[in-house]
Design a protein around this motif. Structure first.
Motif, short mmCIF file in Angstrom:
data_model
loop_
_atom_site.label_atom_id
_atom_site.label_comp_id
_atom_site.label_asym_id
_atom_site.label_seq_id
_atom_site.Cartn_x
_atom_site.Cartn_y
_atom_site.Cartn_z
N GLY A 233 7.30 -52.84 -4.11
CA GLY A 233 8.64 -53.35 -4.38
C GLY A 233 8.76 -54.84 -4.12
O GLY A 233 9.42 -55.56 -4.87
N LEU A 234 8.12 -55.30 -3.05
CA LEU A 234 8.17 -56.72 -2.72
C LEU A 234 7.40 -57.56 -3.73
O LEU A 234 7.85 -58.62 -4.16
N LEU A 235 6.22 -57.10 -4.10
CA LEU A 235 5.38 -57.87 -5.03
C LEU A 235 5.92 -57.84 -6.46
O LEU A 235 5.60 -58.74 -7.25
N SER A 236 6.75 -56.85 -6.77
CA SER A 236 7.28 -56.74 -8.13
C SER A 236 8.20 -57.90 -8.49
O SER A 236 8.48 -58.13 -9.67
N ILE A 237 8.69 -58.61 -7.48
CA ILE A 237 9.55 -59.75 -7.76
C ILE A 237 8.81 -60.81 -8.58
O ILE A 237 9.41 -61.56 -9.35
N PHE A 238 7.47 -60.84 -8.45
CA PHE A 238 6.67 -61.78 -9.22
C PHE A 238 6.62 -61.41 -10.70
O PHE A 238 6.24 -62.24 -11.53
N LEU A 239 6.96 -60.16 -11.04
CA LEU A 239 7.03 -59.75 -12.44
C LEU A 239 8.44 -59.91 -12.99
O LEU A 239 8.61 -60.14 -14.20
N VAL A 240 9.43 -59.78 -12.14
CA VAL A 240 10.81 -59.89 -12.59
C VAL A 240 11.09 -61.29 -13.13
O VAL A 240 11.79 -61.45 -14.14
N VAL A 241 10.55 -62.31 -12.47
CA VAL A 241 10.82 -63.70 -12.87
C VAL A 241 10.35 -63.98 -14.30
O VAL A 241 11.15 -64.42 -15.14
N PRO A 242 9.06 -63.76 -14.65
CA PRO A 242 8.66 -64.07 -16.03
C PRO A 242 9.32 -63.17 -17.06
O PRO A 242 9.60 -63.62 -18.18
N PHE A 243 9.58 -61.89 -16.70
CA PHE A 243 10.26 -61.00 -17.65
C PHE A 243 11.66 -61.51 -17.97
O PHE A 243 12.09 -61.47 -19.12
N THR A 244 12.36 -62.00 -16.94
CA THR A 244 13.72 -62.49 -17.16
C THR A 244 13.70 -63.75 -18.01
O THR A 244 14.50 -63.89 -18.95
N ILE A 245 12.82 -64.67 -17.70
CA ILE A 245 12.75 -65.92 -18.47
C ILE A 245 12.36 -65.63 -19.92
O ILE A 245 12.93 -66.20 -20.86
N ALA A 246 11.40 -64.72 -20.11
CA ALA A 246 10.92 -64.43 -21.46
C ALA A 246 11.93 -63.65 -22.29
O ALA A 246 11.80 -63.60 -23.53
N SER A 247 12.92 -63.04 -21.64
CA SER A 247 13.88 -62.23 -22.39
C SER A 247 14.91 -63.08 -23.12
O SER A 247 15.65 -62.57 -23.96
N PHE A 248 14.97 -64.38 -22.83
CA PHE A 248 15.89 -65.29 -23.51
C PHE A 248 15.12 -66.18 -24.48
O PHE A 248 14.01 -66.65 -24.16
N LYS A 249 15.71 -66.45 -25.62
CA LYS A 249 15.09 -67.33 -26.61
C LYS A 249 15.62 -68.74 -26.43
O LYS A 249 16.84 -68.96 -26.37
N PRO A 250 14.73 -69.72 -26.31
CA PRO A 250 15.19 -71.12 -26.17
C PRO A 250 15.84 -71.60 -27.46
O PRO A 250 15.49 -71.15 -28.56
N VAL A 251 16.77 -72.52 -27.29
CA VAL A 251 17.47 -73.05 -28.47
C VAL A 251 16.74 -74.25 -29.06
O VAL A 251 17.11 -74.73 -30.14
N GLY A 252 15.73 -74.76 -28.39
CA GLY A 252 14.96 -75.90 -28.89
C GLY A 252 13.49 -75.73 -28.57
O GLY A 252 13.07 -74.79 -27.89
N THR A 253 12.70 -76.66 -29.04
CA THR A 253 11.25 -76.60 -28.84
C THR A 253 10.75 -77.63 -27.84
O THR A 253 9.56 -77.67 -27.55
N ASN A 254 11.65 -78.48 -27.34
CA ASN A 254 11.22 -79.55 -26.45
C ASN A 254 11.54 -79.26 -24.98
O ASN A 254 11.57 -80.16 -24.16
N GLY A 255 11.76 -78.00 -24.67
CA GLY A 255 12.05 -77.64 -23.30
C GLY A 255 10.79 -77.40 -22.49
O GLY A 255 9.66 -77.45 -23.00
N LEU A 256 10.99 -77.11 -21.19
CA LEU A 256 9.87 -76.83 -20.30
C LEU A 256 9.20 -75.53 -20.70
O LEU A 256 9.86 -74.52 -20.96
#
Length: 301
Positions: A233-256
């Protein structure tokens, strides 16, 4: 009195002097109407009680959260991607459960964790090579004594001081992690409100929270394997972060880039984990100190 039949006014008497209509019946009807007009309305002896609004609201929230939590376990990705600002309360409850389940689990199962720690220490090659059979037998007697003794009654391990204090620290740490993830996503040109982002992060956190809750049940049942669920459960937080970020589509191509966004948040998670571990370490040190001062346990260690 006016006659109701012909309208003629009569000074008195029982009958109308013009048409002969009986006037006493008219007087009785008028008096009854006047009496009923001024008669107070009787209240029922027992008025029906209105349902408590707070209780009804709590039932509604709990029912909504249960369905949300179950659906998040069945279809985590689809549920998280569909989560909007309307799921903010449910996501907040999930984060609170995650934060509280860790210190409660440690409070309930710290004796089993202590036994596992001592066993692992004595299994080290350097230590085991220096132990003779009498030391091993004495060590096993000490471990059995810890299992059979209510150590909480000896060292007075306070539930409120430990669980709520550490739970608040962990919740603050999670808030920092979520905030850092949100900032990283904004640098990646993701156009989303904080409430919606928080809702999606909390929804992805359902499975790690479920693992912690399973570990908590095992800790209450005194099953030593609860620590594995706690670690997952503690280590799963390392998976939650990229899953959350990847679930949104960026509005531009020049972002981080998302990889760098994730790495930055990992650094924040590491820093937060160090602070939380230091707090838990201080509590563990206090427990070991109290155990060392206990005359009942010092005979074995």
């Amino acid at each position: 009195m006016n006659c109701s039949n012909c309208g003629h006014f009569n000074d008195g008497g029982k009958f109308c002097v013009k048409c002969g209509h009986k006037l006493q019946e008219e007087a009785a009807v008028s008096q009854a109407a006047a009496a009923s007009e001024y008669q107070p309305q009787l209240q029922p002896a027992y008025a029906p009680q209105q349902p408590n609004q707070r209780v009804q609201q709590a039932k509604k929230v709990s029912k909504s959260f249960f369905g949300y939590f179950v659906e998040g376990i069945k279809n985590p990705t689809a549920t998280a991607q569909a989560a909007g600002e309307g799921q903010f309360i449910n996501a907040l409850i999930t984060v609170i459960l995650y934060a509280l389940s860790i210190p409660i689990m440690l409070y309930v199962g710290w004796k089993l964790l202590l036994i596992q720690f001592v066993r692992s220490m004595f299994k080290l090659p350097v230590i085991s090579a220096e132990m003779d059979p009498s030391d091993i037998e004495e060590f096993n007697m000490g471990v059995n004594f810890i299992k059979a003794t209510d150590i909480n009654s000896i060292i007075h391990f306070n539930f409120t001081d430990f669980v709520f204090k550490q739970g608040i620290f962990i919740f603050i740490g999670l808030a920092v992690i979520i905030g850092a993830t949100y900032v990283a996503a904004k640098f990646g040109k993701v156009d989303v409100s904080f409430k919606e982002f928080f809702s999606r992060f909390g929804t992805f956190l359902i499975i790690p929270t479920a693992l912690l809750l399973i570990g908590l049940v095992l800790a209450f049942l005194h099953v030593e394997f609860f620590s594995y669920f706690m670690n997952f459960g503690l280590l799963s937080i390392f998976l939650v972060v990229p899953f959350t970020i990847a679930s949104f589509k960026p509005v531009g191509t020049n972002g981080l880039d998302r990889i760098y966004s994730t790495l930055i948040v990992y650094v924040v998670i590491t820093i937060v984990s160090v602070f939380i571990a230091n707090g838990l370490g201080e509590e563990a040190k206090a427990i070991i100190t109290r155990m060392g001062e206990s005359t009942e346990l010092s005979d074995f260690f």
